[in-house]
Enzyme design. Structure first.
Site, PDB file in Angstrom:
ATOM      1  N   LYS A  58      28.428 -11.753  24.926  1.00 44.32           N
ATOM      2  CA  LYS A  58      27.674 -12.922  24.445  1.00 44.32           C
ATOM      3  C   LYS A  58      27.751 -14.081  25.435  1.00 44.32           C
ATOM      4  N   GLY A 122      51.692   2.604  20.886  1.00 46.59           N
ATOM      5  CA  GLY A 122      52.311   3.026  19.632  1.00 46.59           C
ATOM      6  C   GLY A 122      51.863   4.418  19.241  1.00 46.59           C
ATOM      7  N   ILE A 192      24.216  -1.641  22.987  1.00 45.12           N
ATOM      8  CA  ILE A 192      24.799  -2.074  24.270  1.00 45.12           C
ATOM      9  C   ILE A 192      23.746  -2.019  25.369  1.00 45.12           C
ATOM     10  N   VAL A 245      19.037  12.522  30.129  1.00 45.64           N
ATOM     11  CA  VAL A 245      19.601  12.454  31.479  1.00 45.64           C
ATOM     12  C   VAL A 245      20.375  13.743  31.758  1.00 45.64           C
ATOM     13  N   GLY A 278      27.118   5.302  23.205  1.00 44.10           N
ATOM     14  CA  GLY A 278      27.911   5.240  21.981  1.00 44.10           C
ATOM     15  C   GLY A 278      29.394   5.175  22.274  1.00 44.10           C
ATOM     16  N   ARG A 279      30.184   5.049  21.209  1.00 40.73           N
ATOM     17  CA  ARG A 279      31.639   4.952  21.336  1.00 40.73           C
ATOM     18  C   ARG A 279      32.287   5.978  20.408  1.00 40.73           C
ATOM     19  N   ASP A 319      37.136   0.552  14.025  1.00 37.98           N
ATOM     20  CA  ASP A 319      36.342   1.602  14.674  1.00 37.98           C
ATOM     21  C   ASP A 319      36.988   2.976  14.561  1.00 37.98           C
ATOM     22  N   HIS A 451      13.845 -29.581   6.585  1.00 39.16           N
ATOM     23  CA  HIS A 451      12.668 -29.491   7.452  1.00 39.16           C
ATOM     24  C   HIS A 451      12.866 -30.403   8.649  1.00 39.16           C
TER      25      HIS A 451
HETATM   26  P1  FAD Z   1      39.228  -2.332  19.221  1.00 35.24           P
HETATM   27  O1  FAD Z   1      38.632  -3.661  19.394  1.00 35.24           O
HETATM   28  O2  FAD Z   1      38.769  -1.231  20.078  1.00 35.24           O
HETATM   29  O3  FAD Z   1      40.794  -2.541  19.371  1.00 35.24           O
HETATM   30  C1  FAD Z   1      41.688  -1.497  19.305  1.00 35.24           C
HETATM   31  C2  FAD Z   1      42.945  -1.908  20.018  1.00 35.24           C
HETATM   32  O4  FAD Z   1      43.920  -0.919  19.812  1.00 35.24           O
HETATM   33  C3  FAD Z   1      42.768  -2.058  21.527  1.00 35.24           C
HETATM   34  O5  FAD Z   1      43.244  -3.312  21.926  1.00 35.24           O
HETATM   35  C4  FAD Z   1      43.603  -0.934  22.100  1.00 35.24           C
HETATM   36  O6  FAD Z   1      44.243  -1.287  23.326  1.00 35.24           O
HETATM   37  C5  FAD Z   1      44.643  -0.764  21.013  1.00 35.24           C
HETATM   38  N1  FAD Z   1      45.257   0.555  20.997  1.00 35.24           N
HETATM   39  C6  FAD Z   1      44.658   1.767  20.990  1.00 35.24           C
HETATM   40  N2  FAD Z   1      45.571   2.746  20.955  1.00 35.24           N
HETATM   41  C7  FAD Z   1      46.779   2.132  20.940  1.00 35.24           C
HETATM   42  C8  FAD Z   1      48.101   2.610  20.931  1.00 35.24           C
HETATM   43  N3  FAD Z   1      48.385   3.902  20.887  1.00 35.24           N
HETATM   44  N4  FAD Z   1      49.100   1.705  20.940  1.00 35.24           N
HETATM   45  C9  FAD Z   1      48.836   0.369  20.990  1.00 35.24           C
HETATM   46  N5  FAD Z   1      47.606  -0.126  21.004  1.00 35.24           N
HETATM   47  C10 FAD Z   1      46.585   0.744  20.991  1.00 35.24           C
HETATM   48  N6  FAD Z   1      30.730  -5.735  17.447  1.00 35.24           N
HETATM   49  C11 FAD Z   1      30.226  -6.767  16.739  1.00 35.24           C
HETATM   50  O7  FAD Z   1      30.452  -6.837  15.525  1.00 35.24           O
HETATM   51  N7  FAD Z   1      29.460  -7.732  17.331  1.00 35.24           N
HETATM   52  C12 FAD Z   1      29.163  -7.699  18.651  1.00 35.24           C
HETATM   53  O8  FAD Z   1      28.470  -8.584  19.159  1.00 35.24           O
HETATM   54  C13 FAD Z   1      29.677  -6.627  19.427  1.00 35.24           C
HETATM   55  N8  FAD Z   1      29.418  -6.556  20.742  1.00 35.24           N
HETATM   56  C14 FAD Z   1      29.977  -5.540  21.480  1.00 35.24           C
HETATM   57  C15 FAD Z   1      29.683  -5.479  22.833  1.00 35.24           C
HETATM   58  C16 FAD Z   1      30.215  -4.473  23.613  1.00 35.24           C
HETATM   59  C17 FAD Z   1      29.913  -4.429  25.095  1.00 35.24           C
HETATM   60  C18 FAD Z   1      31.075  -3.510  23.020  1.00 35.24           C
HETATM   61  C19 FAD Z   1      31.693  -2.436  23.853  1.00 35.24           C
HETATM   62  C20 FAD Z   1      31.356  -3.547  21.666  1.00 35.24           C
HETATM   63  C21 FAD Z   1      30.789  -4.561  20.884  1.00 35.24           C
HETATM   64  N9  FAD Z   1      31.019  -4.636  19.508  1.00 35.24           N
HETATM   65  C22 FAD Z   1      30.482  -5.653  18.771  1.00 35.24           C
HETATM   66  C23 FAD Z   1      31.846  -3.640  18.814  1.00 35.24           C
HETATM   67  C24 FAD Z   1      33.244  -4.217  18.592  1.00 35.24           C
HETATM   68  O9  FAD Z   1      33.809  -4.569  19.832  1.00 35.24           O
HETATM   69  C25 FAD Z   1      34.116  -3.201  17.879  1.00 35.24           C
HETATM   70  O10 FAD Z   1      33.494  -2.786  16.684  1.00 35.24           O
HETATM   71  C26 FAD Z   1      35.473  -3.805  17.532  1.00 35.24           C
HETATM   72  O11 FAD Z   1      36.128  -4.247  18.696  1.00 35.24           O
HETATM   73  C27 FAD Z   1      36.347  -2.795  16.795  1.00 35.24           C
HETATM   74  O12 FAD Z   1      37.555  -3.390  16.474  1.00 35.24           O
HETATM   75  P2  FAD Z   1      38.890  -2.528  16.333  1.00 35.24           P
HETATM   76  O13 FAD Z   1      39.980  -3.525  16.144  1.00 35.24           O
HETATM   77  O14 FAD Z   1      38.704  -1.467  15.335  1.00 35.24           O
HETATM   78  O15 FAD Z   1      39.073  -1.797  17.728  1.00 35.24           O
HETATM   79  P1  NAD Z   2      24.513   3.114  20.106  1.00 37.62           P
HETATM   80  O1  NAD Z   2      24.813   4.230  19.213  1.00 37.62           O
HETATM   81  O2  NAD Z   2      24.013   1.837  19.565  1.00 37.62           O
HETATM   82  O3  NAD Z   2      23.426   3.580  21.183  1.00 37.62           O
HETATM   83  C1  NAD Z   2      23.609   4.695  22.014  1.00 37.62           C
HETATM   84  C2  NAD Z   2      22.235   5.268  22.328  1.00 37.62           C
HETATM   85  O4  NAD Z   2      22.388   6.232  23.332  1.00 37.62           O
HETATM   86  C3  NAD Z   2      21.619   5.954  21.119  1.00 37.62           C
HETATM   87  O5  NAD Z   2      20.321   5.439  20.918  1.00 37.62           O
HETATM   88  C4  NAD Z   2      21.593   7.432  21.526  1.00 37.62           C
HETATM   89  O6  NAD Z   2      20.484   8.126  21.008  1.00 37.62           O
HETATM   90  C5  NAD Z   2      21.522   7.318  23.038  1.00 37.62           C
HETATM   91  N1  NAD Z   2      22.030   8.497  23.743  1.00 37.62           N
HETATM   92  C6  NAD Z   2      23.134   9.231  23.459  1.00 37.62           C
HETATM   93  N2  NAD Z   2      23.289  10.211  24.378  1.00 37.62           N
HETATM   94  C7  NAD Z   2      22.258  10.104  25.264  1.00 37.62           C
HETATM   95  C8  NAD Z   2      21.870  10.800  26.426  1.00 37.62           C
HETATM   96  N3  NAD Z   2      22.565  11.834  26.883  1.00 37.62           N
HETATM   97  N4  NAD Z   2      20.750  10.400  27.093  1.00 37.62           N
HETATM   98  C9  NAD Z   2      20.036   9.352  26.636  1.00 37.62           C
HETATM   99  N5  NAD Z   2      20.352   8.646  25.536  1.00 37.62           N
HETATM  100  C10 NAD Z   2      21.454   9.010  24.860  1.00 37.62           C
HETATM  101  O7  NAD Z   2      25.823   2.906  21.004  1.00 37.62           O
HETATM  102  P2  NAD Z   2      26.159   1.812  22.084  1.00 37.62           P
HETATM  103  O8  NAD Z   2      24.973   1.011  22.433  1.00 37.62           O
HETATM  104  O9  NAD Z   2      26.912   2.523  23.155  1.00 37.62           O
HETATM  105  O10 NAD Z   2      27.177   0.906  21.290  1.00 37.62           O
HETATM  106  C11 NAD Z   2      28.333   1.466  20.668  1.00 37.62           C
HETATM  107  C12 NAD Z   2      28.657   0.762  19.404  1.00 37.62           C
HETATM  108  O11 NAD Z   2      29.210  -0.517  19.687  1.00 37.62           O
HETATM  109  C13 NAD Z   2      27.431   0.480  18.563  1.00 37.62           C
HETATM  110  O12 NAD Z   2      27.171   1.542  17.705  1.00 37.62           O
HETATM  111  C14 NAD Z   2      27.808  -0.729  17.788  1.00 37.62           C
HETATM  112  O13 NAD Z   2      28.434  -0.320  16.616  1.00 37.62           O
HETATM  113  C15 NAD Z   2      28.819  -1.428  18.683  1.00 37.62           C
HETATM  114  N6  NAD Z   2      28.176  -2.610  19.296  1.00 37.62           N
HETATM  115  C16 NAD Z   2      27.731  -3.588  18.470  1.00 37.62           C
HETATM  116  C17 NAD Z   2      27.113  -4.685  18.998  1.00 37.62           C
HETATM  117  C18 NAD Z   2      26.604  -5.749  18.078  1.00 37.62           C
HETATM  118  O14 NAD Z   2      27.011  -5.762  16.931  1.00 37.62           O
HETATM  119  N7  NAD Z   2      25.755  -6.640  18.538  1.00 37.62           N
HETATM  120  C19 NAD Z   2      26.935  -4.797  20.361  1.00 37.62           C
HETATM  121  C20 NAD Z   2      27.385  -3.774  21.174  1.00 37.62           C
HETATM  122  C21 NAD Z   2      28.020  -2.687  20.619  1.00 37.62           C
END
Ligand code: FAD
Ligand code: NAD
Length: 478
Positions: A58, A122, A192, A245, A278-279, A319, A451
């Site tokens: 962001k 952990g 993403i 791809v 995806g993740r 997640d 407004h």
């Molecule tokens: P995480 O944030 O992944 O945190 C997990 C933590 O656990 C990490 O710090 C990791 O180091 C730690 N961990 C893992 N294994 C161990 C272990 N064995 N011991 C100790 N620590 C460990 N979501 C939104 O809602 N809005 C957004 O705008 C948004 N934008 C995003 C943009 C990007 C580029 C990405 C990649 C993700 C985005 N997301 C967004 C998704 C969001 O980041 C995740 O849904 C969120 O971070 C999940 O939270 P979490 O705490 O479950 O996991």
């Molecule tokens: P996503 O699931 O949103 O999108 C991944 C896309 O990749 C899908 O449309 C899928 O069909 C496509 N895809 C998968 N394999 C492919 C291939 N081999 N060739 C071409 N296309 C392919 O996942 P993301 O964008 O990686 O984000 C991961 C997660 O992180 C999201 O699901 C979301 O939950 C979270 N996220 C949230 C925000 C937000 O809330 N604004 C921002 C970023 C990420």
């Protein structure tokens, strides 16, 4: 560090750190194990969201939107800026500073709440024992009455397109480029892909998104997704559906991407490739078999609606469990679980989950889409209002998009809200609240909206469901 805690949380992302803070607020002796090492090679709290996710993306979206507006839109507002310069390293450094401030803030909150941060990795063993492997390799074990698993997720990697330096990157890598690439290919036109594709497109890169599916944003209300596709295409995001791809190869400064579409196999040579497909849950190595915690074939920890695993006293959130991978979803699960552990009644309404894509215009939604309502045979009615008819949107010079609300025809209850437009993320809040309070469209219609504000678009959309919007011609006025 104590030997025994009321609560040990594994992972300090938005799910885990929030769970730890709420547990400590409720008087529970709490520790949180976190292994993250940041860009500055220091241990850090905050997880994906704060370090390489929500916040840094962001920060770059804000900088690049301002740059884009200065370049393309300021002149229309009567502001001539002359020649513009962009300092990418400074933009990235600003993003890094925001990240450090916020992650440092969590560390202060841990201290203020008396939470022990156990730095390292952990692993849940049997009988709620947690093994902690510190960054120097030393191993210790702590016991807990309750363990909360919050290990989050990591990007999915594709075997055919292995990450390579700063050329073939995942989302984290695409937040750190120090110069503007001429051409960027993104695999995946998901959230993403669109957000990070927008960042680099606004800075001037040619951006192509290759998407395997034949539908653009299938989770979004189709009408809104269509407007989004049109608007993003106008911005120069080249989104190609039905495209798979096959592989990538780095040669010198360039990446060759091989892909297949309905016309056969092709090659594209670009400066950078982002893999955004995806993740996946990060649960490998976090749960010893003897803990007996059950995990599915995708690595997601099995939980019920209260985030309880199959082992009493072990919970899992964020997640690492079913449901959308969103920071706010994980955080609210963290609060719920901490409160349940403290003996409170707590629950979450997963049906009212806000979603936002932070492109420009933003796409934001809550509740059911029109397609879902049709499929479920629910008798609904839609109301809509375009930002082109909003005085505030016009004053801002930002009129792309619309608000659409869906109501139950029998009860007038709000079933969904779908917005594409300026500040859609902020506008969505009132719909989320209305749904949480079991509100009706009439409630919104009767609410006085200031407004001129963008929120009037929501008011007018509510009125339009009844054919009584003031600032558009209704099909049928009542
Ligand atoms: P995480 O944030 O992944 O945190 C997990 C933590 O656990 C990490 O710090 C990791 O180091 C730690 N961990 C893992 N294994 C161990 C272990 N064995 N011991 C100790 N620590 C460990 N979501 C939104 O809602 N809005 C957004 O705008 C948004 N934008 C995003 C943009 C990007 C580029 C990405 C990649 C993700 C985005 N997301 C967004 C998704 C969001 O980041 C995740 O849904 C969120 O971070 C999940 O939270 P979490 O705490 O479950 O996991
Ligand atoms: P996503 O699931 O949103 O999108 C991944 C896309 O990749 C899908 O449309 C899928 O069909 C496509 N895809 C998968 N394999 C492919 C291939 N081999 N060739 C071409 N296309 C392919 O996942 P993301 O964008 O990686 O984000 C991961 C997660 O992180 C999201 O699901 C979301 O939950 C979270 N996220 C949230 C925000 C937000 O809330 N604004 C921002 C970023 C990420």
């Amino acid at each position: 560090m104590a030997d025994k805690y009321d609560v040990v949380v594994i992972g300090a992302g938005p799910a885990g750190y929030v769970a730890a803070i709420r547990a400590a607020q409720l008087g529970l002796k709490t520790a949180c194990v976190e292994k993250w090492i940041n860009k500055q090679n220091k241990p850090a709290l905050g997880g994906t969201c704060l370090n390489v996710g929500c916040i840094p993306s962001k920060a770059l979206l804000e900088s690049t939107e301002l740059y884009h507006n200065a370049q393309h839109n300021f002149a229309d507002l009567g502001i001539n800026v002359g020649s513009l310069d962009v300092d990418v390293p400074k933009m990235i450094a600003r993003k890094d500073k925001i990240v450090s401030e916020l992650t440092g803030g969590i560390e202060m909150l841990f201290k203020a709440n008396g939470i022990d941060w156990l730095k390292g990795s952990g692993k849940l063993l049997a009988n709620k024992q947690v093994e902690v492997t510190a960054h120097d390799g030393s191993v210790s074990t702590v016991g807990a009455d309750n363990v909360i698993m919050a290990s989050g997720s990591v990007p999915i990697e594709l075997k055919a397109t292995p990450l390579e330096g700063d050329k073939v990157v995942d989302s984290s890598g695409a937040l750190d480029w120090q110069a503007i690439p001429g051409t960027v290919c993104v695999i995946g036109a998901g959230i993403i892909g669109l957000e990070l594709g927008s960042v680099w497109r606004r800075l001037g890169s040619e951006v192509v998104l290759l998407e395997a599916l034949d539908t653009f944003l299938p989770m979004v209300d189709h009408q809104i997704a269509k407007v989004a596709a049109r608007t993003f295409a106008k911005q120069g995001l080249d989104i190609r559906l039905n495209t798979r791809v096959m592989g990538s190869k780095v040669t010198g400064d360039k990446v060759t991407v091989t892909y297949q579409d309905k016309d056969g196999e092709h090659e594209m040579v670009v400066d950078k490739l982002i893999v955004a497909v995806g993740r996946r849950a990060a649960t490998e190595g976090v749960i010893a078999a003897e803990s007996q915690v059950s995990v599915d074939e995708r690595g997601l920890i099995h939980v019920n609606e209260k985030c309880e695993t199959n082992v009493p006293g072990v919970y899992a959130i964020g997640d690492a469990v079913r449901g959308p991978m969103l920071a706010h979803k994980g955080s609210e699960e963290g609060v719920m679980v901490a409160e349940i552990i403290a003996g409170h009644h707590a629950q979450l309404n997963y049906d009212i989950m806000p979603n936002v894509i932070y492109t420009h215009p933003e796409v934001a939604w809550v509740g059911k889409t029109e397609e879902e309502l049709k499929e479920e045979g629910i008798d609904y009615q839609a109301g809509a209002f375009p930002f082109a008819a909003s005085g505030r949107a016009k004053a801002r010079g930002d009129t792309d998009g619309q608000v659409k609300i869906l109501r139950d025809k029998k009860t007038d209850r709000m079933l969904g809200a779908h917005i594409i437009g300026p500040s859609a993320s902020e506008l969505l809040g009132q719909s989320v609240l209305a749904m949480e309070f079991d509100g009706t469209i009439e409630d919104i219609a009767m609410t006085i909206h200031a407004h001129p504000t963008l929120s009037e678009a929501m008011h007018e959309a509510a009125l339009s469901a009844d054919g009584r919007a003031i600032h558009i011609a209704n099909k049928k006025a009542r």
